[in-house]
Write a protein that holds these residues in place. Sequence first.
Motif, PDB file in Angstrom:
ATOM      1  N   PHE A  11       0.849  -1.184  -0.194  1.00 27.01           N
ATOM      2  CA  PHE A  11       0.050   0.204   0.159  1.00 27.01           C
ATOM      3  C   PHE A  11       1.016   1.133  -0.051  1.00 27.01           C
ATOM      4  O   PHE A  11       0.277   1.948  -0.696  1.00 27.01           O
ATOM      5  CB  PHE A  11      -0.407   0.051   0.894  1.00 27.01           C
ATOM      6  CG  PHE A  11      -2.043  -1.145   1.084  1.00 27.01           C
ATOM      7  CD1 PHE A  11      -2.113  -1.993   0.021  1.00 27.01           C
ATOM      8  CD2 PHE A  11      -2.263  -1.497   1.894  1.00 27.01           C
ATOM      9  CE1 PHE A  11      -3.420  -2.719  -0.118  1.00 27.01           C
ATOM     10  CE2 PHE A  11      -3.352  -2.820   1.846  1.00 27.01           C
ATOM     11  CZ  PHE A  11      -3.872  -3.175   1.261  1.00 27.01           C
ATOM     12  N   GLU A  12       2.019   1.273   1.042  1.00 26.72           N
ATOM     13  CA  GLU A  12       2.740   2.583   0.336  1.00 26.72           C
ATOM     14  C   GLU A  12       3.624   2.760  -0.471  1.00 26.72           C
ATOM     15  O   GLU A  12       3.128   3.393  -0.595  1.00 26.72           O
ATOM     16  CB  GLU A  12       3.952   2.355   2.222  1.00 26.72           C
ATOM     17  CG  GLU A  12       4.025   3.376   2.762  1.00 26.72           C
ATOM     18  CD  GLU A  12       5.557   4.091   1.744  1.00 26.72           C
ATOM     19  OE1 GLU A  12       5.839   3.466   0.799  1.00 26.72           O
ATOM     20  OE2 GLU A  12       5.341   5.156   1.823  1.00 26.72           O
ATOM     21  N   GLN A  13       4.416   1.506  -1.105  1.00 27.02           N
ATOM     22  CA  GLN A  13       4.523   1.558  -2.930  1.00 27.02           C
ATOM     23  C   GLN A  13       4.118   2.162  -3.559  1.00 27.02           C
ATOM     24  O   GLN A  13       4.021   3.272  -4.518  1.00 27.02           O
ATOM     25  CB  GLN A  13       5.296   0.555  -2.233  1.00 27.02           C
ATOM     26  CG  GLN A  13       5.941   0.529  -4.417  1.00 27.02           C
ATOM     27  CD  GLN A  13       6.199  -1.116  -4.755  1.00 27.02           C
ATOM     28  OE1 GLN A  13       5.062  -2.047  -4.702  1.00 27.02           O
ATOM     29  NE2 GLN A  13       7.581  -1.784  -4.476  1.00 27.02           N
ATOM     30  N   ARG A  14       2.252   1.174  -3.662  1.00 30.37           N
ATOM     31  CA  ARG A  14       2.269   1.536  -3.938  1.00 30.37           C
ATOM     32  C   ARG A  14       1.124   3.225  -4.589  1.00 30.37           C
ATOM     33  O   ARG A  14       0.811   4.227  -5.857  1.00 30.37           O
ATOM     34  CB  ARG A  14       0.360   0.559  -4.461  1.00 30.37           C
ATOM     35  CG  ARG A  14       1.230  -0.311  -5.001  1.00 30.37           C
ATOM     36  CD  ARG A  14       1.987  -0.564  -6.172  1.00 30.37           C
ATOM     37  NE  ARG A  14       1.619   0.569  -6.870  1.00 30.37           N
ATOM     38  CZ  ARG A  14       2.733   0.210  -7.944  1.00 30.37           C
ATOM     39  NH1 ARG A  14       4.731   0.006  -7.846  1.00 30.37           N
ATOM     40  NH2 ARG A  14       2.874   0.895  -8.904  1.00 30.37           N
ATOM     41  N   SER A  15       0.513   3.869  -3.334  1.00 33.28           N
ATOM     42  CA  SER A  15       0.472   5.219  -2.784  1.00 33.28           C
ATOM     43  C   SER A  15       1.511   6.297  -3.685  1.00 33.28           C
ATOM     44  O   SER A  15       0.551   8.013  -4.509  1.00 33.28           O
ATOM     45  CB  SER A  15       0.830   5.298  -1.426  1.00 33.28           C
ATOM     46  OG  SER A  15       1.914   5.339  -0.792  1.00 33.28           O
ATOM     47  N   LEU A  45      -5.135   5.526  -8.575  1.00 26.83           N
ATOM     48  CA  LEU A  45      -6.588   4.436  -8.005  1.00 26.83           C
ATOM     49  C   LEU A  45      -6.307   3.605  -8.337  1.00 26.83           C
ATOM     50  O   LEU A  45      -5.737   2.791  -8.346  1.00 26.83           O
ATOM     51  CB  LEU A  45      -7.909   4.510  -8.852  1.00 26.83           C
ATOM     52  CG  LEU A  45      -8.975   4.001  -8.518  1.00 26.83           C
ATOM     53  CD1 LEU A  45      -9.438   4.456  -6.977  1.00 26.83           C
ATOM     54  CD2 LEU A  45      -9.803   4.105  -9.497  1.00 26.83           C
ATOM     55  N   VAL A  46      -6.107   3.266  -6.343  1.00 26.57           N
ATOM     56  CA  VAL A  46      -5.800   1.451  -6.244  1.00 26.57           C
ATOM     57  C   VAL A  46      -7.528   0.842  -5.592  1.00 26.57           C
ATOM     58  O   VAL A  46      -7.592   1.188  -4.587  1.00 26.57           O
ATOM     59  CB  VAL A  46      -4.807   1.175  -5.033  1.00 26.57           C
ATOM     60  CG1 VAL A  46      -4.177  -0.182  -4.683  1.00 26.57           C
ATOM     61  CG2 VAL A  46      -3.576   1.998  -5.453  1.00 26.57           C
ATOM     62  N   ILE A  47      -7.962   0.125  -5.959  1.00 26.27           N
ATOM     63  CA  ILE A  47      -9.754  -0.614  -5.764  1.00 26.27           C
ATOM     64  C   ILE A  47      -8.897  -2.348  -5.266  1.00 26.27           C
ATOM     65  O   ILE A  47      -8.284  -3.372  -5.703  1.00 26.27           O
ATOM     66  CB  ILE A  47      -9.753  -1.045  -7.251  1.00 26.27           C
ATOM     67  CG1 ILE A  47     -10.389  -0.133  -7.550  1.00 26.27           C
ATOM     68  CG2 ILE A  47     -11.056  -1.809  -6.534  1.00 26.27           C
ATOM     69  CD1 ILE A  47     -11.194  -0.034  -8.715  1.00 26.27           C
ATOM     70  N   VAL A  48      -8.934  -2.379  -4.152  1.00 22.22           N
ATOM     71  CA  VAL A  48      -8.247  -4.021  -2.574  1.00 22.22           C
ATOM     72  C   VAL A  48      -9.457  -4.691  -3.017  1.00 22.22           C
ATOM     73  O   VAL A  48     -10.525  -4.129  -2.643  1.00 22.22           O
ATOM     74  CB  VAL A  48      -7.817  -3.006  -1.765  1.00 22.22           C
ATOM     75  CG1 VAL A  48      -7.493  -4.177  -1.089  1.00 22.22           C
ATOM     76  CG2 VAL A  48      -6.330  -2.158  -2.081  1.00 22.22           C
ATOM     77  N   ASN A  49      -9.585  -5.734  -3.340  1.00 26.25           N
ATOM     78  CA  ASN A  49     -10.659  -6.413  -2.510  1.00 26.25           C
ATOM     79  C   ASN A  49     -10.380  -7.634  -2.039  1.00 26.25           C
ATOM     80  O   ASN A  49      -9.005  -8.268  -2.099  1.00 26.25           O
ATOM     81  CB  ASN A  49     -10.367  -7.173  -4.414  1.00 26.25           C
ATOM     82  CG  ASN A  49     -12.288  -7.995  -4.444  1.00 26.25           C
ATOM     83  OD1 ASN A  49     -12.061  -9.343  -4.062  1.00 26.25           O
ATOM     84  ND2 ASN A  49     -13.166  -7.867  -4.139  1.00 26.25           N
ATOM     85  N   GLY A  50     -11.162  -7.596  -1.301  1.00 28.17           N
ATOM     86  CA  GLY A  50     -10.790  -8.981  -0.080  1.00 28.17           C
ATOM     87  C   GLY A  50     -10.428  -8.327   1.458  1.00 28.17           C
ATOM     88  O   GLY A  50      -9.604  -7.497   1.185  1.00 28.17           O
ATOM     89  N   GLY A  51     -10.362  -9.040   2.596  1.00 28.32           N
ATOM     90  CA  GLY A  51      -9.983  -9.198   3.454  1.00 28.32           C
ATOM     91  C   GLY A  51     -10.967  -8.364   4.129  1.00 28.32           C
ATOM     92  O   GLY A  51      -9.870  -7.122   5.301  1.00 28.32           O
TER      93      GLY A  51
END
Length: 394
Positions: free
Chosen positions: A55-59, A64-70
Motif C-alpha cells: 500500500f505504501e509503495q503503490r500510493s 487509484l488502487v482498488i483492493v478486494n478482500g480482507g
Amino acid sequence: MEPVIELVSTGDEVLTGLIVDTNAAWLSQRLLEQGWQVRRRFTLGDDKADLVALFEQRSHEADLVIVNGGLGPTSDDISAEAMAAAAGVPLELNEHWLAVMEQKYASRNRAMPKSNIKQAMLPRGAELVDNPIGTACGFAVRLNRATFIFTPGVPSELKKMVEEEILPRMQRQFGGRGSNQVRRFFLFGLSESGLSDRLDNQSWPSGITLGYRANLPTIELKLIIERDDVAAIAAAEAQLLAEVGAHLVARDELNFATSLGPLLHKQELTLFEEASGGRLTDTISTITAEFEGHYLSGLPDNAEDLGLWLQRSARPLALAVGAEGPEGVPVALLTEQSCQVQTLKLHFRDPLSRRRLLAFVALDMLRRHLQGQEVMIDYDILPCSERLVLASAS
C-alpha cells in the motif's frame, strides 16, 4: 493523461489458488468497457507487513488502487488494519456502519455477533463506500498520490458496489468515462495462436490495441481504441472484418437468444444428435422453445449417409450431428433448398469440449443459414474431410 489504475487481490486462499480470482478478471473487463484500462494487478496473502509495504509503495505510483478482500469479521481479515498502518492512523469505530449492520441482523430476527463490530472499524479519515447487500462496508482512503478503495470479496457484493458506488466515483474523479473505447468480436473456428498470426503483424491505426480471450468454443477479440477517433475506429473494424469476418459469430455480446431467437420464431426446428451428446438440444433450448430434439444412437457416421437419412427422417428445418466415424463426425443442415453436410475431425480429447464444439458447429450452420450467409466454411480448429450438398428431395 490516463489515470494509473491498479487492482490488489488479498487472501491466502486466492494467492494459493484454492479460490480462482474471478473478481479481478471481471473488474478489469468492466473497467475496460467503461474506458479505463487497469495498469497492474497484485495478489497478496493475509500478511499484514506485506500489505502495508505494498500500500505504501503503490500510493506513490498509482492514481487509484482498488483492493478486494480482507474485510470480513475473522482474524485473517486485515485489509483495514493494514491500510491504517500504511497511512499512520488508528482504526476508529464507524457508528453509522455499526448501526447499519445491527439493522440488517435485526431485519432477519437475529442478534449481531460481536465479531462483526470489526467490520465497522475503519482507518481514521476513511470515507465509507456503501455495501447495500452485505455486512462488509467498503471505504476509501487517500494516501500520497493514490486513492485506495476497499471492497469485499463476495462477488455479488463487489459487482453491486462497482456499479452503484465505484464507477460513479471514478467518473467524478477522472472526468466522465475513460478515453479508451472497446469493440468486442466473438469468433468461431479459429485458434488463438492462428488468430494472433493473422492479426498481430498487420499495421493498425495509431492507438489501436488487440486483446484475445479464448473461451471454448469461441474466441473473444477486443479492439481497444485509446482515443475518440471515428475514422480510426471505422478503419480498424473494416481491417479486422476483412481478415476474420467469415468467422464472426457476434459483436459486443454473445447472446443467441437475442440474435437468433427472433429468426427462429414460428419456425419448426427438429434436432437429431449422437456425437454431441445432447449438447445441441441443451443449447437450442436457451434460444427457442419451438423445437423437437432427439438424442439417438446409431446415426450415420459419414456425410452422404447422414444427409440422405436426414432428408428421409425430417422436414425442413432440421439439424443432425451424426456418429463419429473414420473420417470424423458429420454435421448436417436440412432446409427447403438443400441438405448441406460436412464431416469434421476433432483433435480435442476432452469429451465435454468435443460435444461443445460439435453442437456449436451445428448452431453456426443454422445461424449462417438464418442470416443469409454461406453455410459451410473452413474451421482452422476442425479440419473438414468431406463436404457435400444434396438437392432438395421434394
